[in-house]
Scaffold this active site. Structure first.
Site, PDB file in Angstrom:
ATOM      1  CG  PHE A 164      -5.779 -21.095  48.858  1.00  0.00           C
ATOM      2  CD1 PHE A 164      -5.289 -20.063  49.646  1.00  0.00           C
ATOM      3  CD2 PHE A 164      -6.686 -21.982  49.422  1.00  0.00           C
ATOM      4  CE1 PHE A 164      -5.685 -19.909  50.968  1.00  0.00           C
ATOM      5  CE2 PHE A 164      -7.094 -21.847  50.737  1.00  0.00           C
ATOM      6  CZ  PHE A 164      -6.596 -20.809  51.509  1.00  0.00           C
ATOM      7  CD  GLU A 165       0.214 -18.815  43.514  1.00  0.00           C
ATOM      8  OE1 GLU A 165       1.189 -19.331  42.931  1.00  0.00           O
ATOM      9  OE2 GLU A 165       0.136 -17.591  43.762  1.00  0.00           O
ATOM     10  CG  ASN A 166       2.289 -24.419  44.376  1.00  0.00           C
ATOM     11  OD1 ASN A 166       2.664 -24.403  43.217  1.00  0.00           O
ATOM     12  ND2 ASN A 166       2.795 -23.610  45.288  1.00  0.00           N
TER      13      ASN A 166
END
Length: 528
Positions: free
Chosen positions: A313-315
């Site tokens: 999970f990024e951003n």
């Protein structure tokens, strides 16, 4: 992890705003008017709240005024302004900047908060856009530098879109102090991995310049194969769409793909589905979304006979709400629901379920200094936001493979900033995971050390794969320091860890593009 091209890789640097936000903006009229007050700083800093920054008359992009911001210590030298906006409306934000690692963004949009950055020795315009949420009446626009970087310059800020009806409130600044201590480790679950494991991402849902690699052809050096990526279909639902023949030359059929997975598993390899990536955003905002996540991910695992899940999970996927200050007992729905969903998956598949996580340094090690929005809601709420997830799943976590790339400078346990590009960064970042640290400097809230067997260092496979690549020689130096306490340079590690699990890389495809240099060096170093 990025998926499309080198340009996307370089655009994926993770660091974002952490210090001051906000003051009253004078409303503008008309959809095309500039909503930012004093956008060219012709009236000094009027209309802005700035930290470690001053109005200057040179250099300027236009007119007679600009801002010079000089990051120092924990201060990013941010200038921010809160602006009244309309709900469900589109806005374009831009600014002219000059300097290293200069960021432009907006928070409080009610949807996906935008951010962009550049490093330039001359004036360059940054531009981004966003759409406000259904109840959004104000946003905060900001520009800031980054740790350990020289003075940057800012001029000619523009925010265009429908003007809001009410002036927003004023907010304040906050600072954080840090101390260092150590703690005990937790042990990893038994999942059948070798003492030293090599983890790699296989491009399976997209194509780029690295070329397609059938899963059956992945060399034996790779112990964990992350299928990149499964994406969000909304409301917690996850889908995995394999790359098409028109995008990925040489892609195998579904039947051959499934056979390839089984063939790798027959050799003792673990094949997992990676969810998210740099272009993906997954937010489990409700218990219903968590249920959808569990059911849809289970369907992917069952269809392809996979060993588990990688959480990349990024951003904007994870952030912490105001008042959520203790990683041991989180209250933010997207965090609580993710923890619940992963525990449900673990319970469904049992002891052999492989659970790996690949957060960026911003979401983990940065938590040593900053955690969530802070006591005055003046920090980036994503700071350290992966810590409660790691902590809650620590007894089920197979591997933590923090991405030691696409990162800004991060403070280590020596209270010095460490930058990408050498062994030092990997040594300092990994030492934090193996030692533990006080979250946001609070010694009563210690993030516990992980077992060395739960930790693999995340690095790009070659210079095309990501910002922060280092040579195999420098990588061997980092491994020497962490596993043997030799060749450490100027950093004093807090222990010797010969059982460090190994390495993760983005990606298998990029390593093949580089004639398997990364995998070959891994096998040579660990005697595989």
């Amino acid at each position: 992890m990025t998926r499309r091209s080198l340009l996307h890789v370089l655009a994926g640097l993770t660091a974002t705003a952490l210090v001051t936000l906000a003051i009253v903006a004078q409303p503008a009229t008309g959809a095309t008017a500039n909503l930012a007050a004093n956008p060219g700083f012709e009236s000094g800093l009027s209309g802005w709240t700035c930290s470690a920054a001053a109005a200057v008359s040179s250099p300027t992009h236009s007119g007679s005024g600009a801002v010079a911001g000089t990051p120092a210590g924990q201060d990013f030298a941010q200038c921010g302004q809160q602006v009244s906006v309309q709900p469900n409306s589109q806005y374009t934000l831009s600014a002219w900047v000059q300097g290293s690692y200069v960021y432009l963004g907006a928070t409080g949009t009610g949807t996906t908060d935008p951010q962009t950055w550049t490093s330039s020795s001359s004036w360059q315009q940054l531009s981004t856009s966003f759409t406000t949420g259904a109840s959004t009446t104000s946003v905060t626009i900001y520009v800031h530098g980054w740790y350990g970087q020289p003075t940057y310059y800012l001029d000619d800020v523009s925010l265009t879109g429908p003007a809001g009806n009410q002036p927003p409130p004023t907010t304040t600044t906050t600072t954080t102090t840090t101390t260092t201590t150590t703690t005990t480790t937790t042990g990893p679950p038994s999942t059948g991995l070798p003492t030293h494991a090599l983890v790699g991402y296989l491009h399976t849902s997209f194509g780029n310049g690295s070329g397609y690699e059938p899963i059956a052809s992945v060399p034996a050096a790779w112990n964990v194969i992350d299928l990149a990526f499964a994406d969000s279909a909304g409301n917690g639902n996850i889908v995995f769409n394999r790359c098409s023949a028109s995008e990925c030359a040489g892609v195998e059929s579904d039947a051959d793909f499934l056979a390839g997975i089984k063939a790798q598993q027959a050799k003792g390899k673990k094949v997992v589905i990676s969810i998210g990536g740099a272009n993906g955003e997954v937010q489990l905002t409700s218990a219903a979304a968590a249920t959808n996540f569990v059911n849809s991910v289970s369907a992917i695992i069952d269809k392809w006979g996979l060993d588990g899940v990688d959480v990349d999970f990024e951003n904007q996927s994870l952030s912490l709400q105001a008042g959520d200050s203790d990683f041991r007992s989180p209250t933010t729905p997207v965090v609580v629901n993710l923890i619940s969903a992963l525990k449900q998956l673990k319970a469904r598949y049992g002891a052999k379920f492989v659970l790996t996580m690949a957060p960026e340094t911003f979401f983990v090690q940065l938590g040593y200094q900053f955690y969530g929005p802070g006591p005055n809601n003046a920090q980036d709420p994503r700071a350290g936001a992966f810590l409660p997830v790691i902590y809650a799943l620590r007894d089920s976590l197979t591997l933590l493979t923090v991405q030691d790339y696409n990162s800004g400078p991060i403070m280590g346990l020596d209270n010095q900033y460490h930058q990408m590009g050498g062994a030092d960064f990997h040594i300092a970042m990994t030492d934090m995971l193996l030692t533990g640290f006080p979250v946001a400097g609070n010694t009563s809230r210690m993030f516990p050390a992980l077992s060395p067997g739960q930790v693999a260092i995340g690095v790009p496979a070659n210079q095309n794969a990501g910002n922060g690549w280092i040579s195999t020689g420098a990588l061997d130096q980092a491994l020497d320091c962490l596993t043997k306490n030799t060749n450490c340079g100027g950093y004093a590690v807090h222990g010797k860890h010969p059982d460090l699990r190994g390495l993760m890389t983005w990606s298998i495809n990029w390593d093949k593009f580089n004639n398997w240099e990364f995998a070959t060096n891994f096998s040579s170093y660990f005697g595989g």
